[in-house]
Design a protein around this motif. Structure first.
Motif, PDB file in Angstrom:
ATOM      1  N   GLY A   8      14.446  -0.958  -6.720  1.00  0.00           N
ATOM      2  CA  GLY A   8      14.019  -1.751  -5.569  1.00  0.00           C
ATOM      3  C   GLY A   8      12.516  -1.800  -5.405  1.00  0.00           C
ATOM      4  O   GLY A   8      12.008  -2.221  -4.361  1.00  0.00           O
ATOM      5  N   LEU A   9      11.772  -1.388  -6.446  1.00  0.00           N
ATOM      6  CA  LEU A   9      10.318  -1.441  -6.436  1.00  0.00           C
ATOM      7  C   LEU A   9       9.866  -2.770  -7.031  1.00  0.00           C
ATOM      8  O   LEU A   9      10.679  -3.670  -7.248  1.00  0.00           O
ATOM      9  CB  LEU A   9       9.758  -0.250  -7.221  1.00  0.00           C
ATOM     10  N   HIS A  10       8.585  -2.892  -7.312  1.00  0.00           N
ATOM     11  CA  HIS A  10       8.031  -4.151  -7.791  1.00  0.00           C
ATOM     12  C   HIS A  10       7.363  -3.939  -9.148  1.00  0.00           C
ATOM     13  O   HIS A  10       7.156  -2.798  -9.578  1.00  0.00           O
ATOM     14  CB  HIS A  10       7.080  -4.712  -6.748  1.00  0.00           C
ATOM     15  N   VAL A  11       7.019  -5.032  -9.850  1.00  0.00           N
ATOM     16  CA  VAL A  11       6.605  -4.926 -11.248  1.00  0.00           C
ATOM     17  C   VAL A  11       5.301  -5.664 -11.505  1.00  0.00           C
ATOM     18  O   VAL A  11       4.927  -6.588 -10.795  1.00  0.00           O
ATOM     19  CB  VAL A  11       7.695  -5.482 -12.198  1.00  0.00           C
ATOM     20  N   ARG A  12       4.649  -5.199 -12.581  1.00  0.00           N
ATOM     21  CA  ARG A  12       3.458  -5.898 -13.081  1.00  0.00           C
ATOM     22  C   ARG A  12       3.649  -6.173 -14.561  1.00  0.00           C
ATOM     23  O   ARG A  12       4.100  -5.305 -15.326  1.00  0.00           O
ATOM     24  CB  ARG A  12       2.201  -5.059 -12.845  1.00  0.00           C
ATOM     25  N   VAL A  13       3.301  -7.403 -14.976  1.00  0.00           N
ATOM     26  CA  VAL A  13       3.363  -7.815 -16.376  1.00  0.00           C
ATOM     27  C   VAL A  13       2.061  -8.520 -16.726  1.00  0.00           C
ATOM     28  O   VAL A  13       1.199  -8.725 -15.883  1.00  0.00           O
ATOM     29  CB  VAL A  13       4.560  -8.757 -16.626  1.00  0.00           C
TER      30      VAL A  13
ATOM     31  N   ILE B 224      -0.398  -0.830   0.171  1.00  0.00           N
ATOM     32  CA  ILE B 224       0.095  -1.625  -0.953  1.00  0.00           C
ATOM     33  C   ILE B 224      -0.530  -1.034  -2.205  1.00  0.00           C
ATOM     34  O   ILE B 224      -1.760  -0.989  -2.331  1.00  0.00           O
ATOM     35  CB  ILE B 224      -0.288  -3.117  -0.808  1.00  0.00           C
ATOM     36  N   LEU B 225       0.296  -0.558  -3.142  1.00  0.00           N
ATOM     37  CA  LEU B 225      -0.283   0.195  -4.250  1.00  0.00           C
ATOM     38  C   LEU B 225       0.464   0.002  -5.557  1.00  0.00           C
ATOM     39  O   LEU B 225       1.617  -0.419  -5.575  1.00  0.00           O
ATOM     40  CB  LEU B 225      -0.353   1.678  -3.890  1.00  0.00           C
ATOM     41  N   ASN B 226      -0.240   0.319  -6.637  1.00  0.00           N
ATOM     42  CA  ASN B 226       0.322   0.377  -7.984  1.00  0.00           C
ATOM     43  C   ASN B 226       0.325   1.819  -8.461  1.00  0.00           C
ATOM     44  O   ASN B 226      -0.649   2.557  -8.240  1.00  0.00           O
ATOM     45  CB  ASN B 226      -0.513  -0.434  -8.985  1.00  0.00           C
ATOM     46  N   TYR B 227       1.396   2.217  -9.101  1.00  0.00           N
ATOM     47  CA  TYR B 227       1.436   3.451  -9.891  1.00  0.00           C
ATOM     48  C   TYR B 227       0.983   3.066 -11.285  1.00  0.00           C
ATOM     49  O   TYR B 227       1.624   2.246 -11.955  1.00  0.00           O
ATOM     50  CB  TYR B 227       2.859   4.008  -9.903  1.00  0.00           C
TER      51      TYR B 227
ATOM     52  N   PHE C  77      -4.346  -0.496  -3.633  1.00  0.00           N
ATOM     53  CA  PHE C  77      -4.695   0.800  -4.202  1.00  0.00           C
ATOM     54  C   PHE C  77      -4.077   0.968  -5.581  1.00  0.00           C
ATOM     55  O   PHE C  77      -2.862   0.853  -5.749  1.00  0.00           O
ATOM     56  CB  PHE C  77      -4.219   1.921  -3.276  1.00  0.00           C
ATOM     57  N   MET C  78      -4.928   1.265  -6.566  1.00  0.00           N
ATOM     58  CA  MET C  78      -4.483   1.500  -7.944  1.00  0.00           C
ATOM     59  C   MET C  78      -4.557   3.005  -8.183  1.00  0.00           C
ATOM     60  O   MET C  78      -5.647   3.557  -8.374  1.00  0.00           O
ATOM     61  CB  MET C  78      -5.373   0.743  -8.931  1.00  0.00           C
TER      62      MET C  78
ATOM     63  N   ALA D 273       5.367   2.091   2.465  1.00  0.00           N
ATOM     64  CA  ALA D 273       4.453   1.536   1.467  1.00  0.00           C
ATOM     65  C   ALA D 273       5.171   0.521   0.586  1.00  0.00           C
ATOM     66  O   ALA D 273       6.402   0.467   0.530  1.00  0.00           O
ATOM     67  CB  ALA D 273       3.867   2.653   0.610  1.00  0.00           C
ATOM     68  N   VAL D 274       4.397  -0.288  -0.116  1.00  0.00           N
ATOM     69  CA  VAL D 274       4.922  -1.235  -1.105  1.00  0.00           C
ATOM     70  C   VAL D 274       4.403  -0.774  -2.464  1.00  0.00           C
ATOM     71  O   VAL D 274       3.187  -0.676  -2.673  1.00  0.00           O
ATOM     72  CB  VAL D 274       4.465  -2.669  -0.804  1.00  0.00           C
ATOM     73  N   LEU D 275       5.309  -0.489  -3.384  1.00  0.00           N
ATOM     74  CA  LEU D 275       4.939   0.145  -4.649  1.00  0.00           C
ATOM     75  C   LEU D 275       5.292  -0.735  -5.835  1.00  0.00           C
ATOM     76  O   LEU D 275       6.442  -1.149  -6.004  1.00  0.00           O
ATOM     77  CB  LEU D 275       5.654   1.499  -4.779  1.00  0.00           C
TER      78      LEU D 275
END
Length: 352
Positions: free
Chosen positions: A268-273, A217-220, A192-193, A246-248
């Motif tokens: 403790g969240l996750h990243v996008r590059v 499982i989602l992106n902010y 989910f975006m 959830a996984v963010l």
């Protein structure tokens, strides 16, 4: 999400999942020739290079031989198959914003209509994930562009800039209800975006009504122009409203990517590059997708937070897991159960 007294200590945080978007479908090859792969072999090698640098999730688009973004289902099938062979542990996430159409359909391929986007559920081999937008909204990626951000790119062309300024993400109920069904039938996890809290609320309603049963499982998506912007308070409020189970992943645009990712790593969240979001390191200095991965790996190492490999990312993302009821989904996500008929007050979560 709840933060306990020890939640900021790296030994209590999940390993960091690095999501990379290295194909940059909005760019033309001449915009960043050092880092925009065009041939199929180079596109596959880019995935391998990103995995070796530390990324475990690949946000996938692909290009035709002339450098234009591909809308051919067959090309995506070929690329997925070749990446599976070259980099079998990488989680493959296909970008759901692109339009697909059968080869030979001509003009229809130009439209981002629901029927063509539903074809993502028919990809073969299947990707691990397809991204999905919830609720139609403005997607003006030009709004947050600052001086220098588009220098040397196709977005300096007024016609291109106008097209992206007026871009609308079409994702109403007629789309997402059917798309979620098709993805589940195909065993493909939706990613989910979400551009704001109202979209997060819609997803919770979908879960409470049984329209989605599975891991969240989602992106902010903090890219402005109809999505959230770059105010840290908005980011923190979205994190606070996200269910515990959830996984963010945090996503932003241009040079906002690094500060947002630094916050995400600490929380403790996750990243996008990747160059789909950002092409800059320091102001005026280009930065490749691999260099961006290496940068967040260094930051994670400084904070003592371990980076997930492909197997660990699959476990964290719960790839292949599905839930069988609304009650199970709410319980797994740590959300209160639905209200019983005639019940007053809020239901209390029960823990096994």
């Amino acid at each position: 999400m709840h933060f306990l007294d020890d939640s900021l200590l790296p030994e209590n945080q999940e390993k960091l999942v690095i999501q990379v978007a290295p194909y940059g479908p909005q760019w033309l090859p001449g915009d960043f020739p050092e880092d925009i792969p065009v041939s199929m072999a180079d596109q596959v090698q880019k995935a391998v290079d990103c995995y070796n640098a530390g990324a475990s999730v690949l946000h996938l688009h692909c290009r035709e031989a002339d450098g234009q973004g591909s809308k051919r289902l067959s090309m995506f099938n070929e690329m997925i198959a070749r990446i599976r062979d070259a980099c079998p542990k990488m989680v493959i996430q296909v970008g759901g914003s692109i339009s697909f159409a059968p080869e030979g359909e001509g003009e229809k391929a130009k439209w981002l209509d629901y029927d063509t986007r539903h074809m993502l559920a028919d990809l073969d081999p299947r990707p691990d994930q397809v991204t999905i937008a919830i609720n139609t909204g403005q997607m003006n990626i030009m709004e947050l562009m600052l001086d220098g951000d588009i220098d040397g790119t196709c977005l300096t062309n007024p016609a291109y800039a106008l097209a992206y300024r007026d871009l609308v993400s079409e994702a109403g109920p007629a789309f997402y209800l059917e798309h979620l069904k098709r993805l589940r039938t195909s065993g493909i996890q939706p990613h989910f975006m979400l551009a704001n809290i109202t979209q997060l609320e819609t997803v919770e309603r979908l879960i409470r009504k049984g329209a989605y049963q599975g891991p969240l499982i989602l992106n902010y998506v903090a890219i402005g122009g109809g999505a959230s912007g770059t105010h840290p308070a908005d980011l923190i409020e979205f994190v606070r409203r996200t269910p515990d189970g959830a996984v963010l992943t945090i996503e932003s645009i241009m040079r906002n990517v690094l500060p947002f990712n630094t916050i995400a790593i600490a929380l403790g969240l996750h990243v996008r590059v990747g160059i789909e979001d950002n092409i800059w390191g320091r102001k005026g200095q280009r930065m490749t997708s691999v260099q961006q991965i290496e940068q967040v790996v260094r930051i994670a190492n400084e904070l003592g937070r371990a980076v997930a490999d492909g197997d660990e990312a699959r476990r964290i993302y719960q790839i292949g897991d599905w839930y069988q009821s609304t009650d199970e989904t709410l319980r797994k996500l740590g959300l209160p159960p639905n209200r019983e008929v005639g019940q007053r007050g809020v239901s209390v979560r029960e823990y096994a």
